[in-house]
Write an enzyme that holds these catalytic residues in place. Structure first.
Site, PDB file in Angstrom:
ATOM      1  CG  ASP A 137      -2.092   0.957   1.072  1.00  0.00           C
ATOM      2  OD1 ASP A 137      -1.857   2.176   1.211  1.00  0.00           O
ATOM      3  OD2 ASP A 137      -3.221   0.517   0.821  1.00  0.00           O
ATOM      4  CD1 TRP A 166      -3.112   3.153  -2.082  1.00  0.00           C
ATOM      5  CD2 TRP A 166      -5.162   3.351  -2.927  1.00  0.00           C
ATOM      6  NE1 TRP A 166      -3.312   4.484  -2.357  1.00  0.00           N
ATOM      7  CE2 TRP A 166      -4.568   4.636  -2.886  1.00  0.00           C
ATOM      8  CE3 TRP A 166      -6.470   3.251  -3.417  1.00  0.00           C
ATOM      9  CZ2 TRP A 166      -5.217   5.791  -3.320  1.00  0.00           C
ATOM     10  CZ3 TRP A 166      -7.124   4.388  -3.848  1.00  0.00           C
ATOM     11  CH2 TRP A 166      -6.509   5.641  -3.802  1.00  0.00           C
ATOM     12  CG  ASP A 167      -3.023  -3.328   1.389  1.00  0.00           C
ATOM     13  OD1 ASP A 167      -2.728  -4.007   0.390  1.00  0.00           O
ATOM     14  OD2 ASP A 167      -2.171  -2.921   2.198  1.00  0.00           O
ATOM     15  CG  LEU A 168      -8.572  -1.670   4.063  1.00  0.00           C
ATOM     16  CD1 LEU A 168      -8.985  -0.542   4.988  1.00  0.00           C
ATOM     17  CD2 LEU A 168      -8.826  -3.016   4.718  1.00  0.00           C
TER      18      LEU A 168
END
Length: 410
Positions: A137, A166-168
């Site tokens: 991220d 961005w990961d989520l």
């Protein structure tokens, strides 16, 4: 209610945020999640935050509600077991054969290898970049340009955000890929191989907000605005008891409510007349953001947070107090922690022998008005023998031999 993915089985082999958060969401919707772990855990097994005893709250929270199977994936037998779990058909083939991963360099888990064993496999792979290169991220975020417009306006340095956004987002895209694969398989009988790059998630999201198009306009790139909302009026104010509140006036109605509630009608009318502007227009409020900030600042500075809350209640002003993570946790703990599964909102209590009383998030999608929750804590390798016996038919003799040879945990 019956959870929408009840009866489905998903196998995951991953670490960190994106793919594990996707499988957590699938678990909350009722899917059985079998997590294939290395014998001593993956690279995130000890990741912070941790308890006083050194156990990872991070790992325990993101991976709850899953059945952890610890296997030596460096051994031939271990790799064969992993492949068998992923491609097993079970009693209901339409509800199995779903695999989520973010592994790199494990050729025995490549799509062509697995698909040769089960051609209707639904395989979702999370990557750093579309070319297979690494990315997390924080590195991906640096490449988007977002840190350059984040942080104090007077600072020339880029500012990272703490949330792995961005990961989520990537995790939720991975959930969509699984559900899309199930839909295609139910209608065509064919499997799917979906690759999702974290970098693509970030770049696509920013592009879809119009921010890259904006940068090509005559005005050029956006500069930092501190806590001001870009393109409208919204910023933070400090109260007399040194608390901070966020005030927004995006719509005309919100702006008028703010003016009325703070008793600024005459002052705002005089300002409009002097400058020849109409502050009911969003662009005008944005252009005069610093003047408006100075105008409203004394009103908040003369009141405590409790007074602000009382005077703005029911006014139509869109606002919120800034709270620390500790404040949110303590409030949630008052109704959730210590009572396993308790809570009626998005934060629930979960009792764990390893991590103590946890605060965890329910699935934010409310089905028929209800949050889906009820996960159980996960312990590394705890379900190994049970799952291999149940899914692959291994006998106690088989399991004992594999444990003795170091392929499985004991």
């Amino acid at each position: 209610m019956t959870q929408p993915l009840s009866g489905f089985t998903v196998v995951e082999n991953d670490s960190f945020v994106a793919a594990p958060s996707a499988c957590l969401a699938l678990s909350q919707m009722g899917a059985e999640i079998i997590k294939i772990d290395p014998l001593k855990g993956g690279p995130d097994i000890d990741r912070w935050p941790i308890t006083a005893e050194g156990r990872s709250i991070y790992w325990g929270t993101l991976n709850r509600g899953k059945r952890s199977v610890a296997i030596d994936l460096r051994s031939d037998e271990g790799r064969e077991l992993a492949q068998a779990l992923i491609t097993a058909t079970g009693d209901e083939p339409a509800k199995t054969g779903i695999f989520m991963t973010n592994n790199v360099g494990r050729s025995f888990l490549a799509d062509d290898v697995l698909r040769a064993k089960r051609d209707d496999l639904i395989h979702v792979k999370v990557q750093g970049s579309a070319d297979g290169g690494p990315g997390v991220d924080y590195t991906v975020n640096a490449e988007t340009g977002i840190p350059g417009i984040t942080g104090p306006a007077e600072s020339p340095r880029p500012a990272n955000h703490a949330l792995p956004a961005w990961d989520l987002l990537c995790g939720q895209a991975a959930v969509t890929a699984v559900v899309s694969g199930l839909l295609q398989r139910s209608t065509t009988g064919q499997g799917t191989y979906a690759e999702i790059a974290l970098q693509d998630i970030a770049l696509s999201a920013v592009a879809n907000l119009g921010w890259y198009t904006e940068a090509l306009q005559p005005a050029g790139e956006r500069t930092k605005h501190g806590n001001h909302i870009f393109g409208t009026f919204g910023t933070d104010f400090t109260t007399s008891d040194d608390r901070s509140v966020m005030i927004t006036a995006i719509t005309r109605r919100q702006w008028q409510a703010l003016v009325d509630s703070t008793g600024m009608t005459a002052v705002v009318e005089a300002l409009q007349s002097a400058l020849g502007i109409d502050l009911s227009q969003e662009e005008a409020r944005y252009a005069q953001r610093e003047t408006l900030e100075a105008l409203f600042k004394p009103w908040f500075a003369a009141r405590t947070l409790d007074q602000v809350s009382a005077e703005l209640a029911g006014s139509g002003v869109l606002w919120a107090p800034y709270r620390s993570i500790g404040e949110v946790a303590r409030e949630a703990a008052g109704t959730s922690a210590g009572s396993d599964g308790a809570g009626t909102g998005a934060i629930r209590g979960l009792a764990s022998e390893q991590l103590g009383d946890m605060l965890v998030g329910a699935n934010p999608i409310r089905f028929d008005g209800e949050y889906l929750s009820g996960e159980k804590p996960t312990v590394l390798g705890e379900a190994t023998h049970e799952v291999l016996s149940e899914k692959l038919g291994l006998s106690q003799t088989d399991l004992g031999r594999l444990s003795d040879s170091g392929v499985l945990n004991s």
